[in-house]
Motif scaffolding. Structure first.
Motif, PDB file in Angstrom:
ATOM      1  N   ALA A  47       0.836  -1.203   0.000  1.00 49.31           N
ATOM      2  CA  ALA A  47       0.000   0.000   0.000  1.00 49.31           C
ATOM      3  C   ALA A  47       0.871   1.252   0.000  1.00 49.31           C
ATOM      4  O   ALA A  47       0.561   2.225  -0.702  1.00 49.31           O
ATOM      5  CB  ALA A  47      -0.928   0.002   1.205  1.00 49.31           C
ATOM      6  N   MET A  48       1.964   1.225   0.753  1.00 52.04           N
ATOM      7  CA  MET A  48       2.873   2.371   0.787  1.00 52.04           C
ATOM      8  C   MET A  48       3.564   2.535  -0.561  1.00 52.04           C
ATOM      9  O   MET A  48       3.702   3.653  -1.065  1.00 52.04           O
ATOM     10  CB  MET A  48       3.905   2.215   1.901  1.00 52.04           C
ATOM     11  CG  MET A  48       4.875   3.376   1.999  1.00 52.04           C
ATOM     12  SD  MET A  48       4.112   5.006   2.235  1.00 52.04           S
ATOM     13  CE  MET A  48       3.362   4.790   3.833  1.00 52.04           C
ATOM     14  N   ALA A  49       3.995   1.448  -1.172  1.00 54.83           N
ATOM     15  CA  ALA A  49       4.623   1.516  -2.494  1.00 54.83           C
ATOM     16  C   ALA A  49       3.651   2.115  -3.508  1.00 54.83           C
ATOM     17  O   ALA A  49       4.034   2.955  -4.334  1.00 54.83           O
ATOM     18  CB  ALA A  49       5.093   0.132  -2.936  1.00 54.83           C
ATOM     19  N   ALA A  50       2.394   1.736  -3.437  1.00 56.59           N
ATOM     20  CA  ALA A  50       1.376   2.275  -4.337  1.00 56.59           C
ATOM     21  C   ALA A  50       1.166   3.765  -4.083  1.00 56.59           C
ATOM     22  O   ALA A  50       0.984   4.545  -5.023  1.00 56.59           O
ATOM     23  CB  ALA A  50       0.066   1.515  -4.173  1.00 56.59           C
ATOM     24  N   GLN A  51       1.203   4.155  -2.835  1.00 55.64           N
ATOM     25  CA  GLN A  51       1.036   5.567  -2.483  1.00 55.64           C
ATOM     26  C   GLN A  51       2.231   6.388  -2.994  1.00 55.64           C
ATOM     27  O   GLN A  51       2.051   7.483  -3.532  1.00 55.64           O
ATOM     28  CB  GLN A  51       0.897   5.708  -0.967  1.00 55.64           C
ATOM     29  CG  GLN A  51       0.386   7.041  -0.533  1.00 55.64           C
ATOM     30  CD  GLN A  51       0.027   7.069   0.937  1.00 55.64           C
ATOM     31  OE1 GLN A  51       0.195   6.111   1.677  1.00 55.64           O
ATOM     32  NE2 GLN A  51      -0.465   8.190   1.392  1.00 55.64           N
ATOM     33  N   ILE A  52       3.430   5.856  -2.833  1.00 48.76           N
ATOM     34  CA  ILE A  52       4.630   6.531  -3.349  1.00 48.76           C
ATOM     35  C   ILE A  52       4.514   6.677  -4.865  1.00 48.76           C
ATOM     36  O   ILE A  52       4.754   7.747  -5.419  1.00 48.76           O
ATOM     37  CB  ILE A  52       5.903   5.741  -2.966  1.00 48.76           C
ATOM     38  CG1 ILE A  52       6.114   5.772  -1.451  1.00 48.76           C
ATOM     39  CG2 ILE A  52       7.123   6.285  -3.710  1.00 48.76           C
ATOM     40  CD1 ILE A  52       7.163   4.786  -0.953  1.00 48.76           C
TER      41      ILE A  52
ATOM     42  N   ASP B 245       6.981   8.389   8.399  1.00 46.89           N
ATOM     43  CA  ASP B 245       5.671   7.830   8.721  1.00 46.89           C
ATOM     44  C   ASP B 245       5.277   6.872   7.597  1.00 46.89           C
ATOM     45  O   ASP B 245       4.340   7.119   6.850  1.00 46.89           O
ATOM     46  CB  ASP B 245       4.636   8.954   8.858  1.00 46.89           C
ATOM     47  CG  ASP B 245       3.293   8.448   9.363  1.00 46.89           C
ATOM     48  OD1 ASP B 245       3.268   7.439  10.084  1.00 46.89           O
ATOM     49  OD2 ASP B 245       2.259   9.046   9.000  1.00 46.89           O
ATOM     50  N   GLY B 246       6.052   5.820   7.462  1.00 47.11           N
ATOM     51  CA  GLY B 246       5.824   4.850   6.399  1.00 47.11           C
ATOM     52  C   GLY B 246       7.071   4.627   5.573  1.00 47.11           C
ATOM     53  O   GLY B 246       7.351   3.535   5.137  1.00 47.11           O
ATOM     54  N   ILE B 247       7.826   5.712   5.334  1.00 49.68           N
ATOM     55  CA  ILE B 247       9.095   5.581   4.620  1.00 49.68           C
ATOM     56  C   ILE B 247      10.208   5.819   5.633  1.00 49.68           C
ATOM     57  O   ILE B 247      10.327   6.895   6.213  1.00 49.68           O
ATOM     58  CB  ILE B 247       9.220   6.622   3.491  1.00 49.68           C
ATOM     59  CG1 ILE B 247       8.119   6.427   2.446  1.00 49.68           C
ATOM     60  CG2 ILE B 247      10.593   6.501   2.831  1.00 49.68           C
ATOM     61  CD1 ILE B 247       8.101   7.507   1.360  1.00 49.68           C
ATOM     62  N   HIS B 248      10.994   4.787   5.856  1.00 46.65           N
ATOM     63  CA  HIS B 248      12.128   4.895   6.764  1.00 46.65           C
ATOM     64  C   HIS B 248      13.394   5.247   5.981  1.00 46.65           C
ATOM     65  O   HIS B 248      14.212   6.050   6.431  1.00 46.65           O
ATOM     66  CB  HIS B 248      12.325   3.569   7.511  1.00 46.65           C
ATOM     67  CG  HIS B 248      13.557   3.518   8.344  1.00 46.65           C
ATOM     68  ND1 HIS B 248      13.680   4.211   9.515  1.00 46.65           N
ATOM     69  CD2 HIS B 248      14.730   2.864   8.155  1.00 46.65           C
ATOM     70  CE1 HIS B 248      14.881   3.982  10.028  1.00 46.65           C
ATOM     71  NE2 HIS B 248      15.534   3.161   9.203  1.00 46.65           N
ATOM     72  N   ALA B 249      13.556   4.641   4.811  1.00 48.09           N
ATOM     73  CA  ALA B 249      14.735   4.889   3.974  1.00 48.09           C
ATOM     74  C   ALA B 249      14.286   4.866   2.512  1.00 48.09           C
ATOM     75  O   ALA B 249      13.441   4.066   2.117  1.00 48.09           O
ATOM     76  CB  ALA B 249      15.792   3.828   4.222  1.00 48.09           C
TER      77      ALA B 249
END
Length: 83
Positions: free
Chosen positions: A4-9, A73-77
């Motif tokens: 979901a985070m990859a899709a948001q990015i 907040d979802g992306i650490h690196a």
């Protein structure tokens, strides 16, 4: 959550920089044993006309600005290959 985070990015970057090429990879598995067991580690590869004539450091800053509220907040690196 990582997909979901990859899709948001992906959606954020596509909206900010109409890409000729865009790939977002979840690289958390490469960072097992790190804080949060590697969650939040991503690699972005993007090619966009928006980066034409823009120095690499400025490209990275543009990408970080587009993702600012997701950092920490979802992306650490985040590793970036932008052209």
């Amino acid at each position: 959550m990582s997909e979901a985070m990859a899709a948001q990015i992906r959606a954020r970057l596509a909206a900010a920089f109409p890409p000729g090429e865009l790939e977002v990879l979840d690289e958390g598995h490469k960072h097992a044993g790190h804080a949060g067991e590697g969650k939040g580690h991503y690699h972005v590869r993007i090619a966009s006309p928006a980066f034409a004539g823009v120095p690499p450091l400025r490209r990275h800053r543009m990408i970080y600005a587009a993702l600012a509220d997701l950092m920490g907040d979802g992306i650490h690196a985040l590793s970036i290959d932008a052209s």
